[in-house]
Scaffold this motif. Structure first.
Motif, short mmCIF file in Angstrom:
data_model
loop_
_atom_site.label_atom_id
_atom_site.label_comp_id
_atom_site.label_asym_id
_atom_site.label_seq_id
_atom_site.Cartn_x
_atom_site.Cartn_y
_atom_site.Cartn_z
N TYR A 101 27.98 -32.01 -49.10
CA TYR A 101 28.49 -30.67 -49.44
C TYR A 101 28.84 -29.93 -48.16
CZ TYR A 101 23.60 -29.64 -48.33
OH TYR A 101 22.38 -29.57 -47.70
N THR A 109 36.04 -32.35 -54.76
CA THR A 109 34.64 -31.92 -54.87
C THR A 109 34.03 -32.25 -56.22
OG1 THR A 109 35.36 -29.72 -55.60
CG2 THR A 109 34.99 -30.03 -53.25
N ASP A 110 34.85 -32.72 -57.14
CA ASP A 110 34.40 -32.91 -58.53
C ASP A 110 33.69 -34.25 -58.71
OD1 ASP A 110 33.97 -32.42 -61.14
OD2 ASP A 110 35.98 -32.90 -61.82
N PRO A 140 33.79 -19.53 -53.00
CA PRO A 140 33.46 -20.48 -51.94
C PRO A 140 33.87 -20.02 -50.55
CG PRO A 140 35.35 -21.22 -53.20
CD PRO A 140 34.80 -20.03 -53.92
N ARG A 144 34.62 -25.37 -49.69
CA ARG A 144 35.31 -25.82 -50.90
C ARG A 144 34.54 -25.48 -52.17
NH1 ARG A 144 40.34 -27.04 -49.54
NH2 ARG A 144 40.49 -28.39 -51.38
N GLU A 145 33.23 -25.21 -52.04
CA GLU A 145 32.39 -24.98 -53.20
C GLU A 145 31.38 -23.88 -52.92
OE1 GLU A 145 31.35 -29.18 -55.00
OE2 GLU A 145 31.24 -29.24 -52.82
N THR A 191 26.36 -27.27 -56.65
CA THR A 191 27.62 -26.64 -56.29
C THR A 191 28.47 -26.36 -57.53
OG1 THR A 191 28.94 -28.67 -56.05
CG2 THR A 191 27.62 -27.99 -54.15
N ASP A 193 32.74 -24.69 -58.31
CA ASP A 193 33.97 -24.19 -57.69
C ASP A 193 33.97 -22.67 -57.61
OD1 ASP A 193 34.91 -26.78 -57.43
OD2 ASP A 193 35.90 -26.74 -59.37
#
Length: 205
Positions: A101, A109-110, A140, A144-145, A191, A193
Motif C-alpha cells: 500500500y 489498487t483493486d 486519497p 492512490r488509496e 484501503t 478508493d
C-alpha cells in the motif's frame, strides 16, 4: 531492531534466544534501507531503473541491484526486512517484490488478500483536517488509496506522524461494503478508493 541469523535459533529480530546469532543488518541501517525500499516501490522506482508493473510488482533481482550499490546489502537482508516488518508493508512472491500500500505511482489498487474486513475501521488525522473530512469524506490525496486501521491504537500511531494530538475517526466499513464500496485488506492496513462522509463519525461523539 537489529536483524540476524543464528544456527540454533534461525532468523531473528533484536537478539536470538541463545545469544550466539550474527547480526547481518543493524537497526540503523534497517531503517535507512526500509525507507528507501518504500520509496522505490511506492513512488520513484523508475528513477533508479526499476520497472514496476500494473499491480506494483518489481523483480527482486532488479531491486537488489539498486540496494547492493546503494547500501551494500544482499538478498538475505532484504528477505529479513520484509519478514520482520511490523506493518507488513512489503511482500515477496515468485521472484518479485512489492509494497502492499501507499503508492503514488499509477498501479491497479483493486486487489485484496482477504475478505475478512471488520465492520469498524479507524483513521486519525490533524484537527485542522476534520471539518473538511467530515464534509467531503476521506480522499486519497497524493496516494492512490485511503488508509484505515483495524484499531484506534494503530490509527493514533499513524496519525501522530502528522499531528501531536490527532483526532480519531470511526469508519463504518460494514455499511460501506453494503453500499458497494470496496474495502481491501493489505497486510495490516485496510484501503479504499474513497470514504464518503456518511460513513464517518468522530470517535466519542
Amino acid at each position: 531492531m537489529d536483524l540476524g541469523v543464528c544456527r540454533n535459533c534461525g532468523e531473528f529480530e533484536g537478539k536470538c534466544g541463545c545469544g550466539r546469532g550474527k547480526v547481518i543488518l543493524s537497526a540503523k541501517d534497517r531503517i535507512r534501507v526500509s525507507k528507501f525500499l518504500s520509496g522505490i516501490l511506492r513512488h520513484f522506482g523508475r528513477d533508479f531503473g526499476i520497472s514496476i508493473d500494473e499491480e506494483g510488482w518489481a523483480t527482486v533481482d532488479n531491486v537488489l541491484e539498486v540496494l547492493k550499490e546503494r547500501f551494500n546489502i544482499g538478498r538475505k537482508q532484504l528477505e529479513l526486512i520484509v519478514k520482520f516488518d511490523r506493518k507488513s508493508r512489503f511482500e515477496i512472491k515468485n521472484g518479485k517484490i512489492r509494497a502492499r500500500y501507499g503508492h503514488s505511482i499509477p498501479i491497479k489498487t483493486d486487489w485484496s488478500e482477504s475478505d475478512e474486513i471488520p465492520d469498524l475501521l479507524y483513521h486519525a488525522t490533524s484537527p485542522a483536517n476534520i471539518d473538511s473530512i467530515m464534509a467531503k469524506g476521506l480522499l486519497p490525496l497524493k496516494r492512490r488509496e485511503v488508509h484505515m486501521c483495524a484499531t484506534p491504537e494503530e490509527a493514533f500511531e499513524v496519525g501522530r506522524r502528522h499531528s501531536k494530538n490527532p483526532v480519531l475517526i470511526e469508519i463504518n466499513a460494514g455499511e460501506m461494503r453494503k453500499a458497494g464500496i470496496k474495502v481491501r485488506k493489505k497486510g495490516k492496513i485496510y484501503t479504499a478508493d474513497f470514504v464518503p462522509p456518511e460513513f464517518l463519525k468522530i470517535a466519542g461523539k
